[in-house]
Enzyme design. Structure first.
Site, mmCIF file in Angstrom:
data_model
loop_
_atom_site.group_PDB
_atom_site.id
_atom_site.type_symbol
_atom_site.label_atom_id
_atom_site.label_comp_id
_atom_site.label_asym_id
_atom_site.label_seq_id
_atom_site.Cartn_x
_atom_site.Cartn_y
_atom_site.Cartn_z
ATOM 1 N N GLY A 161 68.517 41.742 36.110
ATOM 2 C CA GLY A 161 68.915 42.992 36.743
ATOM 3 C C GLY A 161 70.055 42.886 37.734
ATOM 4 O O GLY A 161 70.172 43.728 38.617
ATOM 5 N N SER A 162 70.933 41.880 37.571
ATOM 6 C CA SER A 162 72.026 41.780 38.550
ATOM 7 C C SER A 162 73.007 42.943 38.406
ATOM 8 O O SER A 162 73.574 43.407 39.401
ATOM 9 C CB SER A 162 72.743 40.432 38.438
ATOM 10 O OG SER A 162 73.504 40.345 37.268
ATOM 11 N N ASN A 163 73.197 43.446 37.202
ATOM 12 C CA ASN A 163 74.063 44.628 37.045
ATOM 13 C C ASN A 163 73.411 45.875 37.633
ATOM 14 O O ASN A 163 74.087 46.702 38.254
ATOM 15 C CB ASN A 163 74.413 44.851 35.571
ATOM 16 C CG ASN A 163 75.568 43.986 35.131
ATOM 17 O OD1 ASN A 163 76.697 44.182 35.574
ATOM 18 N ND2 ASN A 163 75.303 43.003 34.279
ATOM 19 N N LEU A 205 69.066 51.012 20.623
ATOM 20 C CA LEU A 205 68.427 52.332 20.691
ATOM 21 C C LEU A 205 68.615 53.057 19.361
ATOM 22 O O LEU A 205 69.678 52.993 18.749
ATOM 23 C CB LEU A 205 69.044 53.153 21.819
ATOM 24 C CG LEU A 205 68.883 52.577 23.234
ATOM 25 C CD1 LEU A 205 69.634 53.447 24.239
ATOM 26 C CD2 LEU A 205 67.414 52.454 23.610
ATOM 27 N N HIS A 222 78.532 45.192 27.993
ATOM 28 C CA HIS A 222 78.419 44.059 27.064
ATOM 29 C C HIS A 222 79.355 42.950 27.555
ATOM 30 O O HIS A 222 80.491 43.234 27.934
ATOM 31 C CB HIS A 222 78.803 44.502 25.645
ATOM 32 C CG HIS A 222 78.671 43.392 24.651
ATOM 33 N ND1 HIS A 222 77.446 42.976 24.188
ATOM 34 C CD2 HIS A 222 79.594 42.589 24.075
ATOM 35 C CE1 HIS A 222 77.628 41.959 23.353
ATOM 36 N NE2 HIS A 222 78.928 41.707 23.272
ATOM 37 N N ASP A 280 77.012 48.036 20.127
ATOM 38 C CA ASP A 280 78.211 47.659 20.895
ATOM 39 C C ASP A 280 79.486 48.275 20.315
ATOM 40 O O ASP A 280 80.540 47.648 20.305
ATOM 41 C CB ASP A 280 78.337 46.120 20.961
ATOM 42 C CG ASP A 280 77.129 45.465 21.611
ATOM 43 O OD1 ASP A 280 76.526 46.084 22.500
ATOM 44 O OD2 ASP A 280 76.793 44.325 21.228
ATOM 45 N N THR A 319 80.454 38.020 37.172
ATOM 46 C CA THR A 319 81.068 38.445 38.443
ATOM 47 C C THR A 319 81.961 39.681 38.239
ATOM 48 O O THR A 319 81.988 40.562 39.092
ATOM 49 C CB THR A 319 81.903 37.324 39.109
ATOM 50 O OG1 THR A 319 82.981 36.975 38.245
ATOM 51 C CG2 THR A 319 81.064 36.099 39.413
#
Ligand code: GAR
Length: 210
Positions: free
Chosen positions: A12-14, A93, A109, A145, A172
């Site tokens: 969950g860093s984004n 999805l 992505h 994507d 990053t």
């Protein structure tokens, strides 16, 4: 402020980068819920620490993909999001899920799409001898994507890179690119048209937006 639901499967860093951006007073969106298909996803606890409602929908708790998606759709219905951000959500999805949110679902992505969609992105970029990698935020359409691009950011590939070191460098720039993309879409400066093209206002074409 646009109401945003974030779907995750992992650390969950984004999601966290989006949540931090939302803490700024002038940011045009707020996160109203975080949903995960993995109960063990680290991002769930991180969301709760920030006071964001977070809930897991383990795939195996449901008979099939349709039942799983129906449960998530019902939970979305309860929080009435304007936009959905997929942030490391590792399931494709179905059209039935996407339809009610057509043009309102974003995904990040970790490659410069249309190169290297799908899994093992970083290793494939290394194997191809690429000298640049990056990330793409795009509108979600039925293909994996494949939707129209909102933002991209590039990083160099170094001769010493492994898939892991490259993933960390790409991550990053993901953390900057996703809040920017969400800003552009939340403010209506970039939108997906009914025929699946992207439309940018003159304002969104400003160099600082990329
Ligand atoms: C990110 O690198 C994201 O781009 C990628 O998974 C990672 C999730 O990290 N997404 C995909 O590969 C989607 N196909 P995070 O959970 O720390 O945000």
């Amino acid at each position: 402020r646009k109401r945003v639901a974030v779907l995750i499967s992992g650390g969950g860093s984004n999601m966290l980068a989006l949540a931090k951006a939302c803490e700024q007073a002038d940011f045009p969106a707020e996160i109203v819920a975080v949903f995960s298909d993995k109960p063990e996803a680290g991002g769930l606890a991180k969301a709760r620490e920030l006071g964001i409602a977070a809930q897991a929908f383990p795939r195996k708790a449901y008979a099939d993909k349709a039942a799983h998606e129906a449960a998530i759709l019902a939970a979305l219905d309860a929080v009435q999001p304007d936009l959905i951000c997929l942030a490391g959500y590792m399931r494709l999805l179905s059209p039935d899920f996407i339809r009610p949110y057509q043009g309102r679902i974003l995904n990040i992505h970790p490659s410069l799409l249309p190169l290297f969609p799908g899994l093992h992105t970083h290793q494939r970029a290394l194997d191809a001898g690429m000298k640049l990698a990056g990330c793409t935020v795009h509108f979600v359409t039925e293909g994996m994507d494949e939707g129209p691009i909102v933002t991209q950011a590039a990083v160099p590939i170094l001769p010493t890179d492994t898939a892991d070191s490259l993933a960390a460098r790409v991550l990053t720039v993901e953390h900057r690119s996703y809040p920017l993309a969400l800003t552009l879409v939340a403010e209506g400066r970039v939108r997906m048209t009914a025929d699946g093209k992207v439309e940018r206002s003159a304002f969104a074409a400003d160099a600082k937006d990329f």
